[in-house]
Write a protein that holds these residues in place. Structure first.
Motif, PDB file in Angstrom:
ATOM      1  N   VAL A   1       0.879  -1.164   0.111  1.00  0.00           N
ATOM      2  CA  VAL A   1      -0.009  -0.168   0.197  1.00  0.00           C
ATOM      3  C   VAL A   1       0.854   1.238   0.146  1.00  0.00           C
ATOM      4  CG1 VAL A   1      -1.762   1.331   1.317  1.00  0.00           C
ATOM      5  CG2 VAL A   1      -2.047  -1.365   1.076  1.00  0.00           C
ATOM      6  N   SER A   2       1.775   1.310   0.800  1.00  0.00           N
ATOM      7  CA  SER A   2       3.033   2.193   1.003  1.00  0.00           C
ATOM      8  C   SER A   2       3.468   2.646  -0.449  1.00  0.00           C
ATOM      9  CB  SER A   2       3.911   1.814   1.817  1.00  0.00           C
ATOM     10  OG  SER A   2       4.897   2.892   1.890  1.00  0.00           O
ATOM     11  N   LYS A   3       3.794   1.707  -1.126  1.00  0.00           N
ATOM     12  CA  LYS A   3       4.459   1.799  -2.496  1.00  0.00           C
ATOM     13  C   LYS A   3       3.439   2.160  -3.515  1.00  0.00           C
ATOM     14  CE  LYS A   3       7.553  -0.483  -5.458  1.00  0.00           C
ATOM     15  NZ  LYS A   3       8.170  -1.999  -6.122  1.00  0.00           N
ATOM     16  N   PHE A   4       2.141   1.691  -3.622  1.00  0.00           N
ATOM     17  CA  PHE A   4       1.284   2.198  -4.400  1.00  0.00           C
ATOM     18  C   PHE A   4       0.655   3.306  -4.331  1.00  0.00           C
ATOM     19  CE2 PHE A   4      -3.086   1.625  -5.858  1.00  0.00           C
ATOM     20  CZ  PHE A   4      -3.168   0.940  -7.093  1.00  0.00           C
ATOM     21  N   LEU A   5       0.527   3.850  -3.028  1.00  0.00           N
ATOM     22  CA  LEU A   5      -0.012   5.140  -2.492  1.00  0.00           C
ATOM     23  C   LEU A   5       1.064   6.201  -2.648  1.00  0.00           C
ATOM     24  CD1 LEU A   5      -2.972   4.698  -0.524  1.00  0.00           C
ATOM     25  CD2 LEU A   5      -3.128   4.759  -2.873  1.00  0.00           C
ATOM     26  N   ASN A   6       2.500   5.645  -2.651  1.00  0.00           N
ATOM     27  CA  ASN A   6       3.538   6.542  -2.274  1.00  0.00           C
ATOM     28  C   ASN A   6       3.471   7.522  -0.862  1.00  0.00           C
ATOM     29  OD1 ASN A   6       6.154   7.697  -3.232  1.00  0.00           O
ATOM     30  ND2 ASN A   6       4.849   9.532  -4.255  1.00  0.00           N
ATOM     31  N   VAL A   7       3.065   6.606   0.015  1.00  0.00           N
ATOM     32  CA  VAL A   7       3.164   7.445   1.373  1.00  0.00           C
ATOM     33  C   VAL A   7       4.093   6.428   2.425  1.00  0.00           C
ATOM     34  CG1 VAL A   7       0.921   8.192   1.125  1.00  0.00           C
ATOM     35  CG2 VAL A   7       1.268   5.725   2.197  1.00  0.00           C
ATOM     36  N   PRO A   8       4.955   7.060   2.923  1.00  0.00           N
ATOM     37  CA  PRO A   8       5.752   6.422   3.645  1.00  0.00           C
ATOM     38  C   PRO A   8       5.213   5.343   4.796  1.00  0.00           C
ATOM     39  CG  PRO A   8       5.588   8.526   4.712  1.00  0.00           C
ATOM     40  CD  PRO A   8       5.148   8.585   3.398  1.00  0.00           C
ATOM     41  N   LEU A   9       5.823   4.456   5.201  1.00  0.00           N
ATOM     42  CA  LEU A   9       5.399   3.242   6.018  1.00  0.00           C
ATOM     43  C   LEU A   9       5.072   3.983   7.321  1.00  0.00           C
ATOM     44  CD1 LEU A   9       7.685   0.023   5.915  1.00  0.00           C
ATOM     45  CD2 LEU A   9       5.121   0.089   5.606  1.00  0.00           C
ATOM     46  N   THR A  10       5.523   5.029   7.802  1.00  0.00           N
ATOM     47  CA  THR A  10       5.486   5.608   9.079  1.00  0.00           C
ATOM     48  C   THR A  10       3.768   6.382   9.005  1.00  0.00           C
ATOM     49  OG1 THR A  10       6.660   7.560   8.087  1.00  0.00           O
ATOM     50  CG2 THR A  10       7.612   5.896   9.689  1.00  0.00           C
ATOM     51  N   GLY A  11       3.310   6.772   7.789  1.00  0.00           N
ATOM     52  CA  GLY A  11       2.032   7.248   7.524  1.00  0.00           C
ATOM     53  C   GLY A  11       1.026   6.156   7.392  1.00  0.00           C
ATOM     54  N   LYS A  12       1.349   5.235   7.765  1.00  0.00           N
ATOM     55  CA  LYS A  12       0.195   3.939   7.518  1.00  0.00           C
ATOM     56  C   LYS A  12      -0.092   3.448   8.724  1.00  0.00           C
ATOM     57  CE  LYS A  12      -1.555   0.370   5.131  1.00  0.00           C
ATOM     58  NZ  LYS A  12      -2.241  -0.143   6.332  1.00  0.00           N
ATOM     59  N   VAL A  13      -1.386   3.394   9.106  1.00  0.00           N
ATOM     60  CA  VAL A  13      -1.817   2.443  10.362  1.00  0.00           C
ATOM     61  C   VAL A  13      -2.569   1.153   9.886  1.00  0.00           C
ATOM     62  CG1 VAL A  13      -3.705   2.442  12.021  1.00  0.00           C
ATOM     63  CG2 VAL A  13      -2.285   4.524  11.767  1.00  0.00           C
ATOM     64  N   LYS A  14      -2.036   0.025  10.480  1.00  0.00           N
ATOM     65  CA  LYS A  14      -2.515  -1.308   9.901  1.00  0.00           C
ATOM     66  C   LYS A  14      -3.391  -1.672  11.232  1.00  0.00           C
ATOM     67  CE  LYS A  14       1.976  -3.359  11.559  1.00  0.00           C
ATOM     68  NZ  LYS A  14       3.291  -3.987  10.924  1.00  0.00           N
ATOM     69  N   LEU A  15      -4.221  -2.488  11.183  1.00  0.00           N
ATOM     70  CA  LEU A  15      -5.162  -2.928  12.106  1.00  0.00           C
ATOM     71  C   LEU A  15      -5.007  -4.363  12.188  1.00  0.00           C
ATOM     72  CD1 LEU A  15      -7.484  -1.570  14.329  1.00  0.00           C
ATOM     73  CD2 LEU A  15      -9.220  -2.549  12.654  1.00  0.00           C
TER      74      LEU A  15
END
Lengths: 568, 568
Positions: B266-280
């Protein structure tokens, strides 16, 4: 060490369930505590003695050139199946399965394990001889664990195993181990005796036990007075006297002896000495039939020797009285060698007498004036009886006296029993495969502590030999809470003795003298120094050896105390 | 000692079934031999090292005032039933029945046994505190024993148990033991680290592990660079950063992310850093339902910390994907806190970010520009993640770096868990019954030997620290069969070093230099003295430390050798 930092758990009450003195004293003195049947923990004071015994054993084994190693307690069944003992060992060997349903035992002994390791690493005669030992926990699931650590289920044992190219070399190492055992038992400070022994189910040709002498011992020892012969009565030989049998003087006569079944009864009824009576015991034979064993009336059957006779079934089994009735047509109690329907073997002593009395093989009747060769066949003879006090020593030197002992060590020449069963072989100088000869050498480290107490105690408690006392010296200051002089002298002596490498303990708990002395005597400290204002007024300490009846005054100096310790 | 009298069993081949270096080297150097799965015998050279480790442990425990005792390996089931652990312990505890069909276990630990003994003899606050220890064989029926003696089934352990009137006094003794452990591990000569630890199923509040640092270690340790904090990553806390969360800047947007399930995708696909992602993550809840755990995309769940959260079932159990599908209506991989049908707890770091990306609870869709409190409820927060390298130390001092370690010791404040369960009580000064506080302190004596080898070896073999080397010095005479001078010098040095109390071994087997040196390096003797005619011609010995690249020449005197030993 200070008793304020080393809690004692002493009690005055004798525990109700402890039958022997050592068990009672070890509980009362806080040496051991029971965890379960045959399972004991060693409290700190007890472990001090156990550790000292183990250290003596270790030092002398090392001195003798044996190499210490450590094998697991848990052993795979496969090794015991290979030696054939998986099925031979009874319920005493505890067996279990692990989580993967593989069979194991909790090691009662380690012959199989050492053979397994030996064959992994030893290939050539150049690597022999070698002697490995360990001081390790053993488990034997005794049917009736008793006498505290004397016959417990889990215990500490030193077991050693040696490997040799020849029987001669095994014999050399056996003597080397025997010498080491003499040093070990001597250093323990206990009265002991090495005696010839039966090898039991360990197997092998030659073995000796080392016994701590004690009136409460389970084993009876035959020791030559005025000679060197000594053997467990189980293993003590008896020999023909060498004197010719007396010529027959009486004629055979059948007499009525209604209800007189035992030798004692018949002897009294007919007014003949027990030594003039022959009794016939009936046991099962090796071939499934019955065999008669003739003994002199005053002698006892030695079951171990009898079971080794080629005609006799092993282990020895007495015949069923119903079978005896069927074969003899009479009851046990009226049996004899005349007209006997089964083979008879006679003990040497029974075969030497003439004109004897024996059962008539007819209820309520005996024969008198019986003579071998005339009234019945000359019997096959063998050594079948227990040696007796007053017998000549089998080596011809001295007269046998009985002692009681507690087995603390056992050494064996095993020969090739295990190496053959476990397919152990090494190449000799000519490149030929040879099955090594093996010896094994055990010491019951745990049991020795109890055995020494059985030998050495009084009504007030244990009396330790210096070498294995938990503390060699105890310092008892009187009124040290009030007298700085007493406190200083006690602390000074404590520090001095520690600096001199003496295992000393200071009773700094502030207890009253009576309580201090009772504890010191119960735990068995060999040397006691009492320091009080009265003695110090004349520059004196009170000294008392645990065995002495009375205390004595000595100079209030460390040198005077050291002199007393050296005097023992 | 002489190698002619002390057989080595060294091999050049690396055993195929040994996966780790210590196991390989202990087999190759003849330290251990396998008897069965997880069962090892210690050959004489190995036992020398094991004994030295045990002696260091014993000396420091004694110095710390602990009292050595010895408890049985075999323990009655009743005690474990009393504490409640008979049913709690898994298959790792080996259970069996004795000949009378009573239940026993082979002791994996001794809390129950020591409580049993303590309550027999301790009644008053005057007898406390007390700390008992033993160095004794333990058995744990590991499902998959591996790495030789590193994770074996039968092993030697030092276990200590202390009893206290108050939690403060327990804490004092805990620090005392901690100091003793630092002394023990320092004396071993290995690089080690005490770290905060999880108490596991032993229970209690506070615990620390002592790790031997080694790249092959199974445990990951979080150690503050520029600080003193150190913890097993399992137990390392993380804290809120303290910085305020950024203000929401983006609006909520649902985006199509077909087949993009992992944070990395998802990080790569949306071009956001991993630190900007929340996983549940979805786990089973304490109440039987499901609970969502929100973590930042670059962070990992710490299962031990999560299982301690009051909403979460213990032990931690991930939800069944089928249950997730039923509750969320979408697959794992598209979950998120917005419109979440189950309670959500967020890790501190996940709760701190704004405008984040998360699953949309709709297959093949994610949300971006998500903000806590605006798009979903402010979550309950907790410490739920693994600490990461580069994180600030939880105590605020320094930055976390990871090390690998092998656990060699573990100390615990148990509190009253066992004393309460076993009904242990003593009277306080006011005559009131008090349940004592308890600590326990373990050292894996057997494992330490392997752990030090993992840390200290090279391609030629083991490199022992002096304190636990089987021999500190090895003397290698070159051509002693031909040169009397060499033989005399070697014998003289051997005798001198023995007299100086140095643990020296003389290689008097007459082997060639290459073979002698290979053995010396494989078995890991730290100091090597080579004596040859060439050196003697100029009055020199050759000296080489096991770690040194090259040998050096020193004066051919005992004093010069002693100087080299003292230099380490």
């Amino acid at each position: 060490m200070r008793l304020s930092q080393f809690p004692l758990s002493t009690t005055k009450e004798t525990p109700a369930d402890a039958q022997v003195v050592s068990h009672q004293l070890m509980l009362r003195a806080g040496y051991i505590r029971q965890l379960g049947s045959g399972l004991y923990s060693w409290l700190p004071i007890g472990l001090r003695t156990l550790t000292k015994i183990a250290a003596i054993v270790r030092e002398e084994m090392n001195r003798a050139g044996a190499l210490e190693m450590l094998m697991p307690s848990v052993q795979p069944a496969e090794l015991w199946q290979e030696s054939g003992r998986w099925d031979q060992m009874g319920a005493e060997m505890l067996r279990f399965r692990d989580r993967h349903q593989n069979d194991f035992c909790l090691g009662p002994t380690h012959e199989e394990v050492i053979c397994h390791h030996f064959r992994q690493d030893f290939r050539s005669y150049r690597q022999l001889p070698v002697n490995f030992y360990q001081i390790q926990t053993k488990f034997r699931d005794e049917r009736r664990p008793r006498f505290g650590v004397m016959r417990s289920r889990e215990f500490l044992m030193k077991d050693a195993y040696s490997f040799h190219m020849t029987a001669e070399d095994l014999n050399r190492e056996y003597q080397n181990m025997r010498d080491a055992y003499v040093r070990i038992f001597t250093r323990l400070g206990a009265e002991f005796r090495p005696v010839k022994a039966d090898s039991g189910n360990i197997g092998g040709a030659l073995s000796e036990e080392f016994h701590i002498l004690a009136g409460s011992g389970e084993d009876l020892l035959a020791v030559a007075q005025g000679g060197t012969y000594a053997a467990n009565v189980e293993a003590a030989e008896t020999k023909p006297s060498g004197a010719a049998r007396a010529t027959a003087a009486q004629s055979l006569e059948k007499v009525s002896t209604p209800g007189q079944k035992t030798c004692e009864q018949v002897s009294k009824f007919l007014n003949v000495p027990l030594t003039g009576k022959v009794k016939l015991l009936v046991v099962k034979g090796e071939d499934g039939g019955l065999v008669g064993i003739a003994l002199r009336g005053d002698h006892q059957l030695n079951e171990i020797k009898a079971a080794k006779h080629p005609l006799v079934a092993s282990p020895l089994t007495m015949a069923d009285p119903a079978d005896v009735l069927k074969v003899f047509g009479c009851e046990v109690g009226y049996l004899g060698p005349v007209g006997c329907p089964i083979p008879v073997i006679a003990d040497f002593a029974a075969a030497e007498i003439a004109d004897f009395v024996c059962g008539a093989n007819d209820n309520d009747h005996h024969l008198r004036g019986v003579n071998w060769g005339r009234d019945c066949a000359e019997p096959a003879t063998a050594d079948l009886r227990m040696i007796a006090e007053g017998d000549p020593s089998p080596d011809g030197i001295g007269t046998i006296k009985f002692y009681r002992g507690i087995e603390g060590g056992h050494i064996f020449q095993l020969g090739t029993k295990y190496t053959k069963a476990m397919s152990v072989s090494v190449l000799d100088a000519a490149g030929q495969a040879v099955t090594p000869e093996m010896g094994c050498y055990g010491i019951g480290v745990t049991r020795l502590a109890a055995a020494v107490i059985e030998q050495s105690h009084d009504e007030r408690g244990i009396i330790w030999p210096d070498a294995i006392a938990p503390f060699r010296v105890i310092i008892c200051p009187i009124g040290s809470d009030k007298s700085a002089a007493v406190k200083d002298a006690a602390e000074g002596l404590h520090a001095d003795l520690l600096a001199a490498g003496i295992d000393v303990v200071l009773d700094d708990r502030g207890n009253r003298p009576g309580s201090m002395f009772a504890d010191a005597e119960l735990i068995g400290v060999p040397h006691r120094i009492v320091i009080g204002d009265k003695g110090l007024a004349t520059q004196q300490f009170e000294y008392k050896h645990r065995r002495a009846d009375k205390a004595e005054m000595i100079a209030a100096t460390t040198a005077a105390v050291l002199e007393k310790l050296a005097a023992v």
